[in-house]
Scaffold this motif. Structure first.
Motif, PDB file in Angstrom:
ATOM      1  N   LEU A 208      -0.954 -11.456  -9.044  1.00 39.71           N
ATOM      2  CA  LEU A 208       0.057 -10.994  -8.092  1.00 39.71           C
ATOM      3  C   LEU A 208       0.436  -9.538  -8.342  1.00 39.71           C
ATOM      4  O   LEU A 208       0.578  -8.745  -7.400  1.00 39.71           O
ATOM      5  N   LEU A 209       0.590  -9.182  -9.618  1.00 42.00           N
ATOM      6  CA  LEU A 209       0.918  -7.788  -9.940  1.00 42.00           C
ATOM      7  C   LEU A 209      -0.215  -6.856  -9.526  1.00 42.00           C
ATOM      8  O   LEU A 209       0.024  -5.762  -8.997  1.00 42.00           O
ATOM      9  N   ALA A 210      -1.458  -7.282  -9.773  1.00 48.97           N
ATOM     10  CA  ALA A 210      -2.616  -6.470  -9.383  1.00 48.97           C
ATOM     11  C   ALA A 210      -2.667  -6.300  -7.870  1.00 48.97           C
ATOM     12  O   ALA A 210      -2.974  -5.215  -7.356  1.00 48.97           O
ATOM     13  N   THR A 211      -2.351  -7.361  -7.145  1.00 48.84           N
ATOM     14  CA  THR A 211      -2.385  -7.297  -5.680  1.00 48.84           C
ATOM     15  C   THR A 211      -1.366  -6.297  -5.150  1.00 48.84           C
ATOM     16  O   THR A 211      -1.675  -5.466  -4.283  1.00 48.84           O
ATOM     17  N   VAL A 212      -0.152  -6.379  -5.686  1.00 53.64           N
ATOM     18  CA  VAL A 212       0.890  -5.437  -5.262  1.00 53.64           C
ATOM     19  C   VAL A 212       0.487  -4.009  -5.619  1.00 53.64           C
ATOM     20  O   VAL A 212       0.602  -3.082  -4.808  1.00 53.64           O
ATOM     21  N   GLY A 213      -0.037  -3.832  -6.847  1.00 48.73           N
ATOM     22  CA  GLY A 213      -0.425  -2.498  -7.286  1.00 48.73           C
ATOM     23  C   GLY A 213      -1.564  -1.924  -6.462  1.00 48.73           C
ATOM     24  O   GLY A 213      -1.543  -0.742  -6.090  1.00 48.73           O
ATOM     25  N   VAL A 214      -2.540  -2.758  -6.146  1.00 47.11           N
ATOM     26  CA  VAL A 214      -3.691  -2.306  -5.362  1.00 47.11           C
ATOM     27  C   VAL A 214      -3.248  -1.818  -3.991  1.00 47.11           C
ATOM     28  O   VAL A 214      -3.634  -0.728  -3.530  1.00 47.11           O
ATOM     29  N   HIS A 215      -2.412  -2.596  -3.317  1.00 48.27           N
ATOM     30  CA  HIS A 215      -2.066  -2.241  -1.949  1.00 48.27           C
ATOM     31  C   HIS A 215      -1.030  -1.114  -1.889  1.00 48.27           C
ATOM     32  O   HIS A 215      -1.054  -0.303  -0.951  1.00 48.27           O
ATOM     33  N   LEU A 216      -0.161  -1.041  -2.880  1.00 49.14           N
ATOM     34  CA  LEU A 216       0.713   0.117  -2.946  1.00 49.14           C
ATOM     35  C   LEU A 216      -0.093   1.377  -3.239  1.00 49.14           C
ATOM     36  O   LEU A 216       0.153   2.444  -2.656  1.00 49.14           O
ATOM     37  N   GLY A 217      -1.073   1.243  -4.155  1.00 47.68           N
ATOM     38  CA  GLY A 217      -1.934   2.385  -4.460  1.00 47.68           C
ATOM     39  C   GLY A 217      -2.733   2.833  -3.249  1.00 47.68           C
ATOM     40  O   GLY A 217      -2.853   4.031  -2.978  1.00 47.68           O
ATOM     41  N   TYR A 218      -3.268   1.865  -2.505  1.00 45.44           N
ATOM     42  CA  TYR A 218      -4.015   2.206  -1.292  1.00 45.44           C
ATOM     43  C   TYR A 218      -3.103   2.900  -0.286  1.00 45.44           C
ATOM     44  O   TYR A 218      -3.480   3.920   0.313  1.00 45.44           O
ATOM     45  N   ALA A 219      -1.907   2.335  -0.086  1.00 43.29           N
ATOM     46  CA  ALA A 219      -0.971   2.918   0.882  1.00 43.29           C
ATOM     47  C   ALA A 219      -0.594   4.342   0.487  1.00 43.29           C
ATOM     48  O   ALA A 219      -0.472   5.227   1.355  1.00 43.29           O
ATOM     49  N   ALA A 220      -0.423   4.590  -0.821  1.00 40.22           N
ATOM     50  CA  ALA A 220      -0.082   5.942  -1.271  1.00 40.22           C
ATOM     51  C   ALA A 220      -1.232   6.910  -1.027  1.00 40.22           C
ATOM     52  O   ALA A 220      -1.028   8.040  -0.553  1.00 40.22           O
ATOM     53  N   GLN A 221      -2.461   6.478  -1.347  1.00 42.53           N
ATOM     54  CA  GLN A 221      -3.631   7.329  -1.113  1.00 42.53           C
ATOM     55  C   GLN A 221      -3.813   7.601   0.381  1.00 42.53           C
ATOM     56  O   GLN A 221      -4.152   8.708   0.787  1.00 42.53           O
ATOM     57  N   ASP A 222      -3.555   6.589   1.197  1.00 41.30           N
ATOM     58  CA  ASP A 222      -3.659   6.756   2.649  1.00 41.30           C
ATOM     59  C   ASP A 222      -2.603   7.737   3.144  1.00 41.30           C
ATOM     60  O   ASP A 222      -2.889   8.590   3.991  1.00 41.30           O
ATOM     61  N   ALA A 223      -1.384   7.620   2.629  1.00 44.61           N
ATOM     62  CA  ALA A 223      -0.314   8.512   3.057  1.00 44.61           C
ATOM     63  C   ALA A 223      -0.612   9.960   2.704  1.00 44.61           C
ATOM     64  O   ALA A 223      -0.247  10.884   3.440  1.00 44.61           O
ATOM     65  N   MET A 224      -1.292  10.174   1.592  1.00 44.85           N
ATOM     66  CA  MET A 224      -1.639  11.536   1.168  1.00 44.85           C
ATOM     67  C   MET A 224      -2.925  12.040   1.811  1.00 44.85           C
ATOM     68  O   MET A 224      -3.345  13.162   1.556  1.00 44.85           O
ATOM     69  N   GLY A 225      -3.555  11.204   2.609  1.00 45.81           N
ATOM     70  CA  GLY A 225      -4.783  11.626   3.285  1.00 45.81           C
ATOM     71  C   GLY A 225      -5.994  11.636   2.379  1.00 45.81           C
ATOM     72  O   GLY A 225      -6.981  12.333   2.666  1.00 45.81           O
TER      73      GLY A 225
END
Length: 640
Positions: free
Chosen positions: A192-209
């Motif tokens: 569960l922690l990995a899932t949250v971290g993965v998708h938050l990390g993806y969202a951050a990378q997406d937000a930064m382009g």
């Protein structure tokens, strides 16, 4: 006495091993062991080395995504097995059977998914599901008995693998000698922690382009993209805004009722479409009869299909619209306007295919208003494509000769010979060596690279057979003096790639090998000509409608151009299930139709652009997207 009891216990273990150990313990070990082949199968599409080279953040995101998603692939199987175990606790075997069968299906699906990605650059998606569930879809693949046997053996192999893992789980559980299952609390918490971290990390990378990183993560099969630009903007992060295509609304086609002044002497129309007929096959060696006919007609040498597959290719040629309009047409079961016009003018109709009219669903879109008795489909008769093509030509010529001569006729025929596995009789062989068969079950990128020349030779022989069937039709038309009052269209539905750009076949990318086709029009009383200008399948209907007396401007019913009297086309569209490509004389830009429009840019000939060219293309991107949005919503009612 103790020794005797121990001997009895050992005998029980041997005779009833699945009862003597705790079932839940065994199942936990079974799923832990199953995780490894699942993760291995999922890794086929993942570029860990490229992620490492992109930096530690990229590598961590991709690796964590791969490892966590590999656990989620097993989740449906584990939940179903747990449910069976809880409901039938008095009997252990239903849980074991459920676990083995469902994990076998999981690994088999991941194997198929990896094979799809390797060969065609796509995962199981809506298009693949549509292919499997629509009547005629599986048949359209052209598989052989050898391929079916191969797939059967592979499926059996996965079942045997899972049985072996279950036996190994029994041995591991036996070593523990405990009736209490190992705790999964920490494993579930970590997941569960990995899932949250993965998708938050993806969202951050997406937000930064950081598209290089997000695209690597999206190579994880079935990765679920998330965005949180609002959150990160609220936290003070500089957000890289990306344009988003918004395509919705009810179909509004045509825009205005068609005004028709029926011609005093209407022309017959004969529309001949060939599967996978790529542009460079129209030459004197491979297609001498068609080449000779084309010298007397209008030949367009720079023609783009409306799609990289049959669905969008045929749809665009009959509607004059981009293939992305397919979905509202299918929803409303709306036929093509040109078919309405032909029926209003009393044309005798007869349609033929060596495939199926139900896949793709042409009987519920462009031909939805054509009575079923006027459509002949032969794919289900068990004969190879070349034999069905010959039979359909026989029946087509019989129809032309026997139809009501007081009426003009319209006939459409779809030829299947050039479809993989590429069908032809021995007398059509002009290229050797060629592969005797193509076994889909054992195909790999390495095998394709090794065998691509004999595979392409097989295709060339099939196209040569296609030429012979075209020739039969040309001979009939000439012998019966029909060419003076018959319009003839010769066109491919799409192209076919032979690893020139990394893939085989079609439906995977928008490279020219997959989307460029011949286009030949025989128009009575129009002098022969060769045209190098940019053309599209969408231009066929606008060219034909004036011959049928349609007085409306083309913009009322199509996005194409009249090839005889209209303006020169500046750009074209090519579509597949979820993407669209814009191509002009300089660049080709492809993007998703729904969601954020992440784009890929190349030259019009699929070469990488130099830095200056890439910068110029990036400047044009916003205007191109605005044009795409305008064109893809022109025939939609946005107020509904």
């Amino acid at each position: 006495m103790a020794l005797e009891l121990r001997q009895i216990h050992d005998f029980h273990d041997v005779m009833y091993p699945m009862r003597s150990l705790n079932t839940s313990t065994r199942l936990i070990y079974f799923y832990l062991l199953s995780y490894f082949p699942v993760a291995w199968l999922a890794s086929d599409s993942i570029q860990l080395q490229e992620a490492w080279q992109a930096g530690l953040t990229s590598f961590a995101l991709v690796a964590a995504s791969w490892l966590s998603y590999s656990a989620y692939y097993l989740l449906p199987s584990a939940l179903l097995t747990w449910l069976v175990y809880r409901l039938l606790r008095k009997h252990t075997w239903p849980a074991y059977v459920t676990g083995v069968l469902t994990t076998s299906v999981t690994t088999l699906l991941l194997y198929a998914n990896a094979k799809l990605y390797t060969l065609y650059g796509t995962f199981i998606n809506g298009f693949i599901i549509n292919l499997v569930t629509t009547p005629g879809g599986i048949d359209s693949l052209g598989g052989s008995a050898e391929s079916s046997l191969g797939f059967g053996l592979i499926a059996a192999g996965f079942v045997i693998l899972q049985l072996a893992l279950l036996f190994l789980a029994h041995l591991l559980g036996k070593q523990r000698r405990t009736t209490k299952a190992p705790s999964l609390k920490w494993a579930i918490t970590l997941l569960l922690l990995a899932t949250v971290g993965v998708h938050l990390g993806y969202a951050a990378q997406d937000a930064m382009g950081k598209t290089a990183t997000t695209e690597l993560a999206e190579q994880v099969p079935f990765f679920q993209t998330v965005t949180a630009k609002g959150l990160f903007k609220h936290l003070g992060m500089n957000i890289a805004e990306r344009p988003k295509l918004r395509i919705d609304g009810r179909l509004n086609y045509p825009l205005n009722p068609l005004s028709i002044k029926a011609p005093a002497k209407p022309y017959n129309i004969l529309w001949l479409t060939a599967e996978s007929w790529r542009a460079d096959m129209l030459n004197p060696e491979v297609m001498p009869r068609t080449w000779e006919f084309a010298q007397r007609a209008q030949r367009y040498t720079h023609n783009y299909s409306g799609g990289n597959g049959t669905r969008m290719g045929v749809f665009s040629m009959f509607t004059g619209l981009p293939g992305n309009y397919w979905f509202p047409f299918l929803r409303d079961q709306r036929g093509a306007a040109i078919i309405d016009v032909l029926q209003q003018q009393g044309y005798d109709m007869s349609l033929y295919t060596s495939a199926m009219f139900s896949y793709p669903e042409f009987d519920r879109t462009i031909f939805s208003h054509v009575p079923v008795e006027h459509m002949q489909a032969l794919q289900k008769n068990g004969k190879p494509g070349w034999m069905n093509d010959r039979q359909n030509v026989n029946d087509l010529l019989h129809f032309i000769g026997s139809h009501d001569q007081s009426k003009p006729f319209f006939s459409f025929m779809f030829f299947e010979s050039p479809h993989a596995r590429y069908y032809f009789p021995e007398e059509s062989v002009i290229r050797r060596p060629y592969k005797d068969d193509i076994n889909y079950a054992t195909l790999s990128r390495e095998a394709l690279m090794h065998d691509i020349e004999p595979i392409k030779n097989r295709y060339i022989n099939a196209v040569h057979h296609l030429d012979s069937q075209f020739g039969r039709i040309f001979d009939y038309l000439e012998q019966h003096q029909l060419l003076d009052h018959t319009i003839v269209i010769l066109v491919g539905d799409h192209g076919e790639e032979f690893m020139e750009r990394g893939y085989w076949g079609h439906n995977s990318t928008f490279v020219n090998e997959q989307v460029r086709t011949p286009l030949v029009l025989w128009l009575p009383d129009v002098p022969a000509g060769v045209h190098d200008k940019l053309t599209s399948h969408m231009d066929i209907v606008p060219t034909l409608m004036p011959y049928l007396g349609v007085e409306n401007p083309v913009a009322d019913y199509a996005l194409g151009h009249d090839l005889l009297h209209g303006p020169e086309r500046q750009y074209a569209y090519i579509s597949d299930w979820s993407r669209i490509a814009y191509v002009d004389k300089a660049i080709k830009l492809s993007m998703n139709v729904s969601g954020y429009a992440r784009s890929k840019i190349s030259s019009a000939n699929d070469e990488a652009l130099n830095p200056a060219g890439n910068a110029e293309a990036q400047k044009q991107q916003v205007n191109i997207m605005l044009q795409i949005m305008h064109d893809l919503t022109r025939f939609l009612d946005k107020t509904s």
